[in-house]
Structure formats: C-alpha cells, structure tokens
Design a protein around this motif. Structure first.
Motif, PDB file in Angstrom:
ATOM      1  N   LEU A  56      72.511  27.724 -40.376  1.00  0.00           N
ATOM      2  CA  LEU A  56      71.143  27.845 -39.873  1.00  0.00           C
ATOM      3  C   LEU A  56      70.890  26.918 -38.692  1.00  0.00           C
ATOM      4  N   GLY A  57      70.864  25.618 -38.955  1.00  0.00           N
ATOM      5  CA  GLY A  57      70.523  24.687 -37.885  1.00  0.00           C
ATOM      6  C   GLY A  57      70.491  23.260 -38.390  1.00  0.00           C
TER       7      GLY A  57
ATOM      8  N   SER B 234      69.019  28.660 -32.805  1.00  0.00           N
ATOM      9  CA  SER B 234      68.438  29.546 -31.790  1.00  0.00           C
ATOM     10  C   SER B 234      67.045  29.087 -31.382  1.00  0.00           C
ATOM     11  N   GLN B 235      66.268  28.564 -32.330  1.00  0.00           N
ATOM     12  CA  GLN B 235      64.935  28.064 -32.000  1.00  0.00           C
ATOM     13  C   GLN B 235      65.018  26.834 -31.105  1.00  0.00           C
ATOM     14  N   LEU B 236      65.946  25.939 -31.414  1.00  0.00           N
ATOM     15  CA  LEU B 236      66.113  24.746 -30.583  1.00  0.00           C
ATOM     16  C   LEU B 236      66.545  25.116 -29.172  1.00  0.00           C
ATOM     17  N   VAL B 237      67.491  26.037 -29.070  1.00  0.00           N
ATOM     18  CA  VAL B 237      67.963  26.457 -27.746  1.00  0.00           C
ATOM     19  C   VAL B 237      66.815  27.071 -26.947  1.00  0.00           C
TER      20      VAL B 237
ATOM     21  N   LYS C 128      60.837  21.364 -43.047  1.00  0.00           N
ATOM     22  CA  LYS C 128      61.564  22.616 -42.855  1.00  0.00           C
ATOM     23  C   LYS C 128      62.685  22.438 -41.835  1.00  0.00           C
ATOM     24  N   PRO C 129      63.736  23.234 -41.935  1.00  0.00           N
ATOM     25  CA  PRO C 129      64.798  23.182 -40.925  1.00  0.00           C
ATOM     26  C   PRO C 129      64.391  23.946 -39.671  1.00  0.00           C
ATOM     27  N   VAL C 130      65.085  23.662 -38.583  1.00  0.00           N
ATOM     28  CA  VAL C 130      64.900  24.394 -37.332  1.00  0.00           C
ATOM     29  C   VAL C 130      66.239  25.032 -36.985  1.00  0.00           C
TER      30      VAL C 130
END
Length: 225
Positions: free
Chosen positions: A216-217, A173-176, A168-170
């Motif tokens: 998205l990311g 905003s989740q990484l930050v 799945k992608p990340v």
C-alpha cells in the motif's frame, strides 16, 4: 481544484463536468455509490459533489462512509432534489459540509467549492503534534523529542501528508500525486526520499515512526498517541 462528482444522471453529470473542466478544474466521475466509495478513498479530492439518489445506495450513507475512510477528509456538497428541512438536517448530521438543491445555477457550484476550500484552509491546523513529533506547516520546522530535524522540502511534505492522515496509511500513488502533481519522475520517485526521511526521523532515535504498509504505502506509528 480536484473534484469528485457522484451522479447517476449522465446528462446532469456531463453538464457539470464540462462546466468545471472549462474552469481548468480536475473532475473525476462516478455513476453510483460503489464507484464513488472506491474513488473517494483511492485519491485525495478537495470537494466531492454527491447526489443522494443513487441506484445502488443512499448518498447520506455514502457521505458518512467517505468521511470515515478517506485518507485526507474532503469537503462534501450534497446535490439533490430533496429540499425538506429533515433531508437537509440528515445530510449535515452525516457529515455534509454544504447542501445544494436541484435545479441550481451551474455558476453557483464553483463559488460554493471555493468557499469550502477557503474554510478548510483557514481552520486547518498549521501545527501538528503526534506524540514526540511536532510539525509546523507554515515554517516547516520539525522536532522530535524537542530536537530539531532538518528535512528536505520533499521529505517535509511526505511527513506532513502522513501526519495529516494519521492514523491512516497513505498510499504510494497518493504521495506521488501530492508531491509531483504535474510531472512524475521516472522509476520509483519515492524510494530515495523515504530512505532519506528515515535517516533523519528514525535513525537517531530508539523507536522508528515511519512504517511501511505492505502493498500500500506508509503510515506513522506514534507511541502513546
């Protein structure tokens, strides 16, 4: 600890939120299944407290949906008045990690959440292998095609999040949120770190692994995985 509470009873929700935030925990709140599903995949939660009797859907179905779609799988505690063996069996069979019958002592909630988090940390693999890529979450050693890669601390943490989420992608905003939980840098904090990671992870090799997902990311692309 980061908690998502999915509960349609506002009085109960207020009591739970006040109690858990009083412990210094971060609690998000959804009043129905639709909001719960959206929040569960938009952020990374340690534990989701899930009521089963929701106005727009059944919590059992939502539990299975969250387990299938969340980037990093959270622990889920079903919190409900349904107390039969059949209800509990259905909950566990759809992905619940714990089952708490209402009414309950609020002091029991953090104990169950902490126990689930300890269990997750205990069994979460320290070593990840994705095709020709290997990571050790304990030693921070990374190899590709058996060649050691020297990454910065942030570069390693980005790669670790992507590896754990694979395929799945990340989202950005989740990484930050994972990298800078308390103090987000100005401008675009990820851009330079993603560039530096690509220089080490991809540039020396014929096939890139770090892919951009438009709007998205990022995600990892692994050949023959």
């Amino acid at each position: 600890m980061k908690i998502l509470l999915v509960e349609d009873n506002v009085e109960i929700a207020t009591q739970v939120i006040d109690f858990l935030t009083g412990l210094g925990w971060d609690v998000d709140f959804a009043r129905n299944a639709t909001q719960g599903a959206e929040l569960a995949v938009a952020d990374n939660f340690d534990v989701i407290l899930l009521d089963l009797n929701l106005p727009d859907g059944d919590g059992v179905t939502l539990c299975a949906q969250i387990k299938a779609n969340a980037t990093i799988e959270p622990a889920i505690i079903m919190v409900t008045a349904r107390n039969s063996f059949e209800d509990k069996a259905e909950g566990f069979n759809h992905g619940a990690d714990d089952y708490l019958v209402k009414p309950y002592d609020l002091r029991e909630l953090p104990l169950r959440c902490q126990a689930l988090l300890r269990r997750k940390q205990l069994y979460q693999s320290k070593k990840l292998s994705l095709g020709e890529l290997s990571l050790d979450a304990h030693t921070h050693e990374v190899t590709r095609q058996d060649q050691p890669l020297k990454l910065t601390k942030i570069g390693f943490n980005i790669l670790l999040q992507l590896a754990r989420a694979y395929p799945k992608p990340v989202s950005k905003s989740q990484l930050v949120a994972e990298l800078w939980p308390n103090d987000v840098p100005d401008s675009d904090p990820l851009k330079a770190h993603i560039y530096a990671l690509r220089q080490v992870l991809d540039k020396p090799f014929s096939t890139p692994m770090l892919a951009t997902v438009q709007s998205l990311g990022y995600r990892l692309e692994v050949a023959n995985a």
